[in-house]
Design a protein around this motif. Structure first.
Motif, PDB file in Angstrom:
ATOM      1  N   GLN A  67      13.303  10.159 -20.797  1.00  0.00           N
ATOM      2  CA  GLN A  67      14.572   9.977 -21.096  1.00  0.00           C
ATOM      3  C   GLN A  67      14.916   8.330 -21.729  1.00  0.00           C
ATOM      4  OE1 GLN A  67      16.739  10.619 -17.465  1.00  0.00           O
ATOM      5  NE2 GLN A  67      15.879   8.450 -16.454  1.00  0.00           N
ATOM      6  N   SER A  68      14.213   7.322 -21.368  1.00  0.00           N
ATOM      7  CA  SER A  68      14.413   6.026 -21.748  1.00  0.00           C
ATOM      8  C   SER A  68      13.253   5.381 -21.784  1.00  0.00           C
ATOM      9  CB  SER A  68      15.435   5.535 -20.854  1.00  0.00           C
ATOM     10  OG  SER A  68      15.671   4.052 -20.990  1.00  0.00           O
ATOM     11  N   ILE A  69      12.833   4.244 -22.653  1.00  0.00           N
ATOM     12  CA  ILE A  69      11.887   3.410 -22.792  1.00  0.00           C
ATOM     13  C   ILE A  69      12.020   2.396 -21.506  1.00  0.00           C
ATOM     14  CG2 ILE A  69      13.029   1.996 -24.104  1.00  0.00           C
ATOM     15  CD1 ILE A  69       9.263   2.774 -24.233  1.00  0.00           C
ATOM     16  N   ASN A  70      13.200   2.135 -21.164  1.00  0.00           N
ATOM     17  CA  ASN A  70      13.426   1.295 -20.044  1.00  0.00           C
ATOM     18  C   ASN A  70      12.630   1.722 -18.733  1.00  0.00           C
ATOM     19  OD1 ASN A  70      14.871  -0.789 -21.486  1.00  0.00           O
ATOM     20  ND2 ASN A  70      16.670   0.246 -21.178  1.00  0.00           N
ATOM     21  N   PHE A  71      12.700   3.109 -18.678  1.00  0.00           N
ATOM     22  CA  PHE A  71      11.959   3.724 -17.338  1.00  0.00           C
ATOM     23  C   PHE A  71      10.632   3.115 -17.190  1.00  0.00           C
ATOM     24  CE2 PHE A  71       9.416   7.177 -15.899  1.00  0.00           C
ATOM     25  CZ  PHE A  71      10.043   7.463 -14.681  1.00  0.00           C
ATOM     26  N   TYR A  72       9.823   3.138 -18.537  1.00  0.00           N
ATOM     27  CA  TYR A  72       8.480   2.644 -18.537  1.00  0.00           C
ATOM     28  C   TYR A  72       8.235   1.124 -18.149  1.00  0.00           C
ATOM     29  CZ  TYR A  72       7.606   7.425 -20.150  1.00  0.00           C
ATOM     30  OH  TYR A  72       7.463   8.679 -20.288  1.00  0.00           O
ATOM     31  N   TYR A  73       9.366   0.488 -18.778  1.00  0.00           N
ATOM     32  CA  TYR A  73       9.328  -0.950 -18.376  1.00  0.00           C
ATOM     33  C   TYR A  73       9.278  -1.391 -16.954  1.00  0.00           C
ATOM     34  CZ  TYR A  73       9.705  -1.686 -23.498  1.00  0.00           C
ATOM     35  OH  TYR A  73       9.601  -1.749 -24.996  1.00  0.00           O
ATOM     36  N   LYS A  74      10.472  -0.542 -16.276  1.00  0.00           N
ATOM     37  CA  LYS A  74      10.572  -0.872 -14.795  1.00  0.00           C
ATOM     38  C   LYS A  74       9.430  -0.529 -14.038  1.00  0.00           C
ATOM     39  CE  LYS A  74      15.592  -0.109 -15.151  1.00  0.00           C
ATOM     40  NZ  LYS A  74      16.662   0.569 -14.880  1.00  0.00           N
ATOM     41  N   LEU A  75       8.893   0.646 -14.546  1.00  0.00           N
ATOM     42  CA  LEU A  75       7.539   0.875 -13.859  1.00  0.00           C
ATOM     43  C   LEU A  75       6.427   0.015 -13.728  1.00  0.00           C
ATOM     44  CD1 LEU A  75       6.989   4.752 -14.263  1.00  0.00           C
ATOM     45  CD2 LEU A  75       8.003   3.613 -12.486  1.00  0.00           C
ATOM     46  N   LEU A  76       6.287  -0.434 -15.287  1.00  0.00           N
ATOM     47  CA  LEU A  76       5.354  -1.552 -15.533  1.00  0.00           C
ATOM     48  C   LEU A  76       5.581  -2.790 -14.739  1.00  0.00           C
ATOM     49  CD1 LEU A  76       2.905  -2.645 -17.047  1.00  0.00           C
ATOM     50  CD2 LEU A  76       4.596  -3.418 -18.877  1.00  0.00           C
ATOM     51  N   VAL A  77       6.903  -3.260 -14.464  1.00  0.00           N
ATOM     52  CA  VAL A  77       7.068  -4.394 -13.961  1.00  0.00           C
ATOM     53  C   VAL A  77       6.765  -4.166 -12.579  1.00  0.00           C
ATOM     54  CG1 VAL A  77       9.090  -5.929 -13.048  1.00  0.00           C
ATOM     55  CG2 VAL A  77       8.961  -5.409 -15.386  1.00  0.00           C
ATOM     56  N   ALA A  78       7.229  -2.909 -11.771  1.00  0.00           N
ATOM     57  CA  ALA A  78       6.774  -2.717 -10.582  1.00  0.00           C
ATOM     58  C   ALA A  78       5.521  -2.587 -10.208  1.00  0.00           C
ATOM     59  CB  ALA A  78       7.605  -1.484  -9.963  1.00  0.00           C
ATOM     60  N   PHE A  79       4.447  -2.096 -11.238  1.00  0.00           N
ATOM     61  CA  PHE A  79       3.320  -1.790 -10.912  1.00  0.00           C
ATOM     62  C   PHE A  79       2.310  -3.549 -10.965  1.00  0.00           C
ATOM     63  CE2 PHE A  79      -0.937  -1.298 -13.389  1.00  0.00           C
ATOM     64  CZ  PHE A  79      -1.412  -0.738 -12.581  1.00  0.00           C
ATOM     65  N   LEU A  80       2.755  -4.094 -11.685  1.00  0.00           N
ATOM     66  CA  LEU A  80       2.112  -5.559 -11.823  1.00  0.00           C
ATOM     67  C   LEU A  80       1.437  -6.171 -10.665  1.00  0.00           C
ATOM     68  CD1 LEU A  80       3.921  -6.947 -15.108  1.00  0.00           C
ATOM     69  CD2 LEU A  80       1.285  -6.145 -15.036  1.00  0.00           C
ATOM     70  N   PRO A  81       2.493  -6.306  -9.597  1.00  0.00           N
ATOM     71  CA  PRO A  81       1.766  -7.104  -8.493  1.00  0.00           C
ATOM     72  C   PRO A  81       0.980  -6.390  -7.729  1.00  0.00           C
ATOM     73  CG  PRO A  81       4.328  -6.895  -8.430  1.00  0.00           C
ATOM     74  CD  PRO A  81       3.964  -6.006  -9.572  1.00  0.00           C
ATOM     75  N   ALA A  82       0.949  -4.927  -7.635  1.00  0.00           N
ATOM     76  CA  ALA A  82      -0.300  -4.541  -7.037  1.00  0.00           C
ATOM     77  C   ALA A  82      -1.635  -4.537  -7.733  1.00  0.00           C
ATOM     78  CB  ALA A  82       0.076  -2.871  -6.832  1.00  0.00           C
ATOM     79  N   ALA A 137      13.024  -3.936  -9.409  1.00  0.00           N
ATOM     80  CA  ALA A 137      11.568  -3.248  -9.731  1.00  0.00           C
ATOM     81  C   ALA A 137      10.670  -4.083  -9.159  1.00  0.00           C
ATOM     82  CB  ALA A 137      11.542  -2.841 -11.143  1.00  0.00           C
ATOM     83  N   LEU A 138      10.626  -5.431  -9.404  1.00  0.00           N
ATOM     84  CA  LEU A 138       9.561  -6.481  -9.226  1.00  0.00           C
ATOM     85  C   LEU A 138       9.525  -6.487  -7.674  1.00  0.00           C
ATOM     86  CD1 LEU A 138       7.414  -8.159 -10.328  1.00  0.00           C
ATOM     87  CD2 LEU A 138       9.194 -10.241 -10.287  1.00  0.00           C
ATOM     88  N   LYS A 139      10.350  -6.573  -7.037  1.00  0.00           N
ATOM     89  CA  LYS A 139      10.508  -6.755  -5.540  1.00  0.00           C
ATOM     90  C   LYS A 139       9.962  -5.628  -4.965  1.00  0.00           C
ATOM     91  CE  LYS A 139      14.417  -9.920  -5.161  1.00  0.00           C
ATOM     92  NZ  LYS A 139      16.153  -9.932  -4.962  1.00  0.00           N
ATOM     93  N   ILE A 140      10.251  -4.286  -5.268  1.00  0.00           N
ATOM     94  CA  ILE A 140       9.555  -3.114  -4.764  1.00  0.00           C
ATOM     95  C   ILE A 140       8.137  -3.099  -5.022  1.00  0.00           C
ATOM     96  CG2 ILE A 140       9.581  -0.458  -4.974  1.00  0.00           C
ATOM     97  CD1 ILE A 140      12.469  -0.704  -5.693  1.00  0.00           C
ATOM     98  N   GLY A 141       7.663  -3.606  -6.295  1.00  0.00           N
ATOM     99  CA  GLY A 141       6.452  -3.848  -6.579  1.00  0.00           C
ATOM    100  C   GLY A 141       5.614  -4.789  -5.472  1.00  0.00           C
ATOM    101  N   PHE A 142       6.131  -5.737  -5.266  1.00  0.00           N
ATOM    102  CA  PHE A 142       5.463  -6.677  -4.061  1.00  0.00           C
ATOM    103  C   PHE A 142       5.434  -5.683  -2.879  1.00  0.00           C
ATOM    104  CE2 PHE A 142       6.725 -10.168  -7.228  1.00  0.00           C
ATOM    105  CZ  PHE A 142       5.379 -10.870  -7.069  1.00  0.00           C
ATOM    106  N   PHE A 143       6.581  -5.054  -2.293  1.00  0.00           N
ATOM    107  CA  PHE A 143       6.539  -4.323  -1.214  1.00  0.00           C
ATOM    108  C   PHE A 143       5.290  -3.430  -1.403  1.00  0.00           C
ATOM    109  CE2 PHE A 143      10.446  -5.572  -0.212  1.00  0.00           C
ATOM    110  CZ  PHE A 143      10.676  -5.539   1.385  1.00  0.00           C
ATOM    111  N   GLN A 144       4.871  -2.785  -2.514  1.00  0.00           N
ATOM    112  CA  GLN A 144       3.771  -1.731  -2.622  1.00  0.00           C
ATOM    113  C   GLN A 144       2.582  -2.481  -2.314  1.00  0.00           C
ATOM    114  OE1 GLN A 144       2.628   1.655  -5.710  1.00  0.00           O
ATOM    115  NE2 GLN A 144       2.657  -0.453  -6.687  1.00  0.00           N
ATOM    116  N   CYS A 145       2.492  -3.865  -2.576  1.00  0.00           N
ATOM    117  CA  CYS A 145       1.069  -4.769  -2.348  1.00  0.00           C
ATOM    118  C   CYS A 145       0.807  -4.574  -0.684  1.00  0.00           C
ATOM    119  CB  CYS A 145       1.479  -6.210  -2.569  1.00  0.00           C
ATOM    120  SG  CYS A 145       1.410  -6.425  -4.504  1.00  0.00           S
ATOM    121  N   LEU A 146       1.866  -4.245   0.111  1.00  0.00           N
ATOM    122  CA  LEU A 146       1.687  -4.156   1.567  1.00  0.00           C
ATOM    123  C   LEU A 146       0.754  -3.127   1.968  1.00  0.00           C
ATOM    124  CD1 LEU A 146       4.917  -4.959   3.219  1.00  0.00           C
ATOM    125  CD2 LEU A 146       3.498  -6.614   3.101  1.00  0.00           C
ATOM    126  N   SER A 147       0.617  -2.056   0.980  1.00  0.00           N
ATOM    127  CA  SER A 147      -0.105  -0.741   1.249  1.00  0.00           C
ATOM    128  C   SER A 147      -1.653  -1.160   0.997  1.00  0.00           C
ATOM    129  CB  SER A 147       0.546   0.404   0.415  1.00  0.00           C
ATOM    130  OG  SER A 147       0.179  -0.089  -1.052  1.00  0.00           O
TER     131      SER A 147
END
Length: 264
Positions: A67-82, A137-147
């Protein structure tokens, strides 16, 4: 590893991967009960069947992925910390994965946290993925690192992380599902690459087992995700909290009583 082992592990993967209960903890108990030796293929199998679970997310939310290219940008930002911390800390993570006691304790503590999450974060402002900012999205990405601590549960870490940023339970869960796609795909790709680097080549039987495992994980994950979203909106996290405490307690008791737990 036989077909029964494949079916059991694939069903467990499909059910637990997107629930906040830790698929690792369940794999430990299942492999221990079945007496499976954790050889290189078994370790690969438990990671590779995540591809089936990933596909279930794409199928269920097909339109959202286009639906939107921004969707992928947000996923990328959230994915980067992990991605960064996973690369830098891979050796330490592997050592933690060797400790069944670590998994049990983390499950137990995480369960206690889930008992109170609904009370802590009960005033959501964000009810849709489109409302999530890049900073959130970035903050959620850092939470993902806890996993990366075995037993935490990637799903639990990212959903609680989302709720801490004022996402509704549904929005936090769905963003967690979306974020699982690049995260789990990267983890699977790395595991496959390491497998080949170590000189292993798949046999015809291993390819068949992987195919069956992925199909089962896909079907079960489809049902699990639908059920989880409905349950989460109505009931919240307390049941998952008590369940984690139970599973964590079982692992700790088995470990302290001298059982040879098979850590995946």
């Amino acid at each position: 590893m036989n077909i029964i082992h494949v079916i059991v592990l694939a069903v467990i993967e499909g059910i637990t991967e997107f629930l906040p209960v830790s698929s690792t903890g369940h794999m430990i108990i299942a492999s221990s009960v079945m007496g499976i030796q954790s050889d290189d293929f078994v370790k690969l199998f438990t990671i590779a069947i995540q591809l089936g679970a990933i596909l279930s997310v794409v199928v269920l939310y097909f339109k959202r992925f286009f639906q939107s290219i921004n969707f992928y940008y947000k996923l990328l930002v959230a994915f980067l910390p992990a991605a960064v911390f996973g690369y830098l800390l891979s050796d330490r993570i592997d050592k933690l994965l060797e400790s069944a006691l670590t998994v049990g304790i983390t499950l137990f503590i995480g369960g206690i946290i889930l008992l109170f999450v609904d009370k802590w974060f009960n005033k959501p402002d964000v009810k849709d993925e489109e409302e999530i900012s890049y900073l959130t999205a970035l903050k959620i990405g850092f939470f993902q690192c806890l996993s990366m601590i075995p037993g935490t549960s990637r799903s639990a870490a990212t959903i609680v992380g989302g709720m801490s940023q004022k996402l509704s339970r549904k929005a936090a869960a769905e963003f967690s599902f979306f974020l699982a796609v690049p995260t789990m795909f990267a983890a699977t790709a790395k595991k496959l690459l390491d497998f080949y680097k170590n000189g292993h080549v798949f046999t015809g039987e291993e390819i068949k087992l992987l195919a069956i495992g992925n199909v089962i994980a896909f079907v079960v994950a489809l049902l699990a995700i639908k059920t989880f979203i409905t349950f989460l909106e109505r009931r919240g996290f307390q049941l998952f909290g008590w369940y984690r405490i139970l599973v964590g307690g079982v692992i700790i008791i088995l470990y302290l009583s001298g059982h040879n737990l098979q850590v995946i």
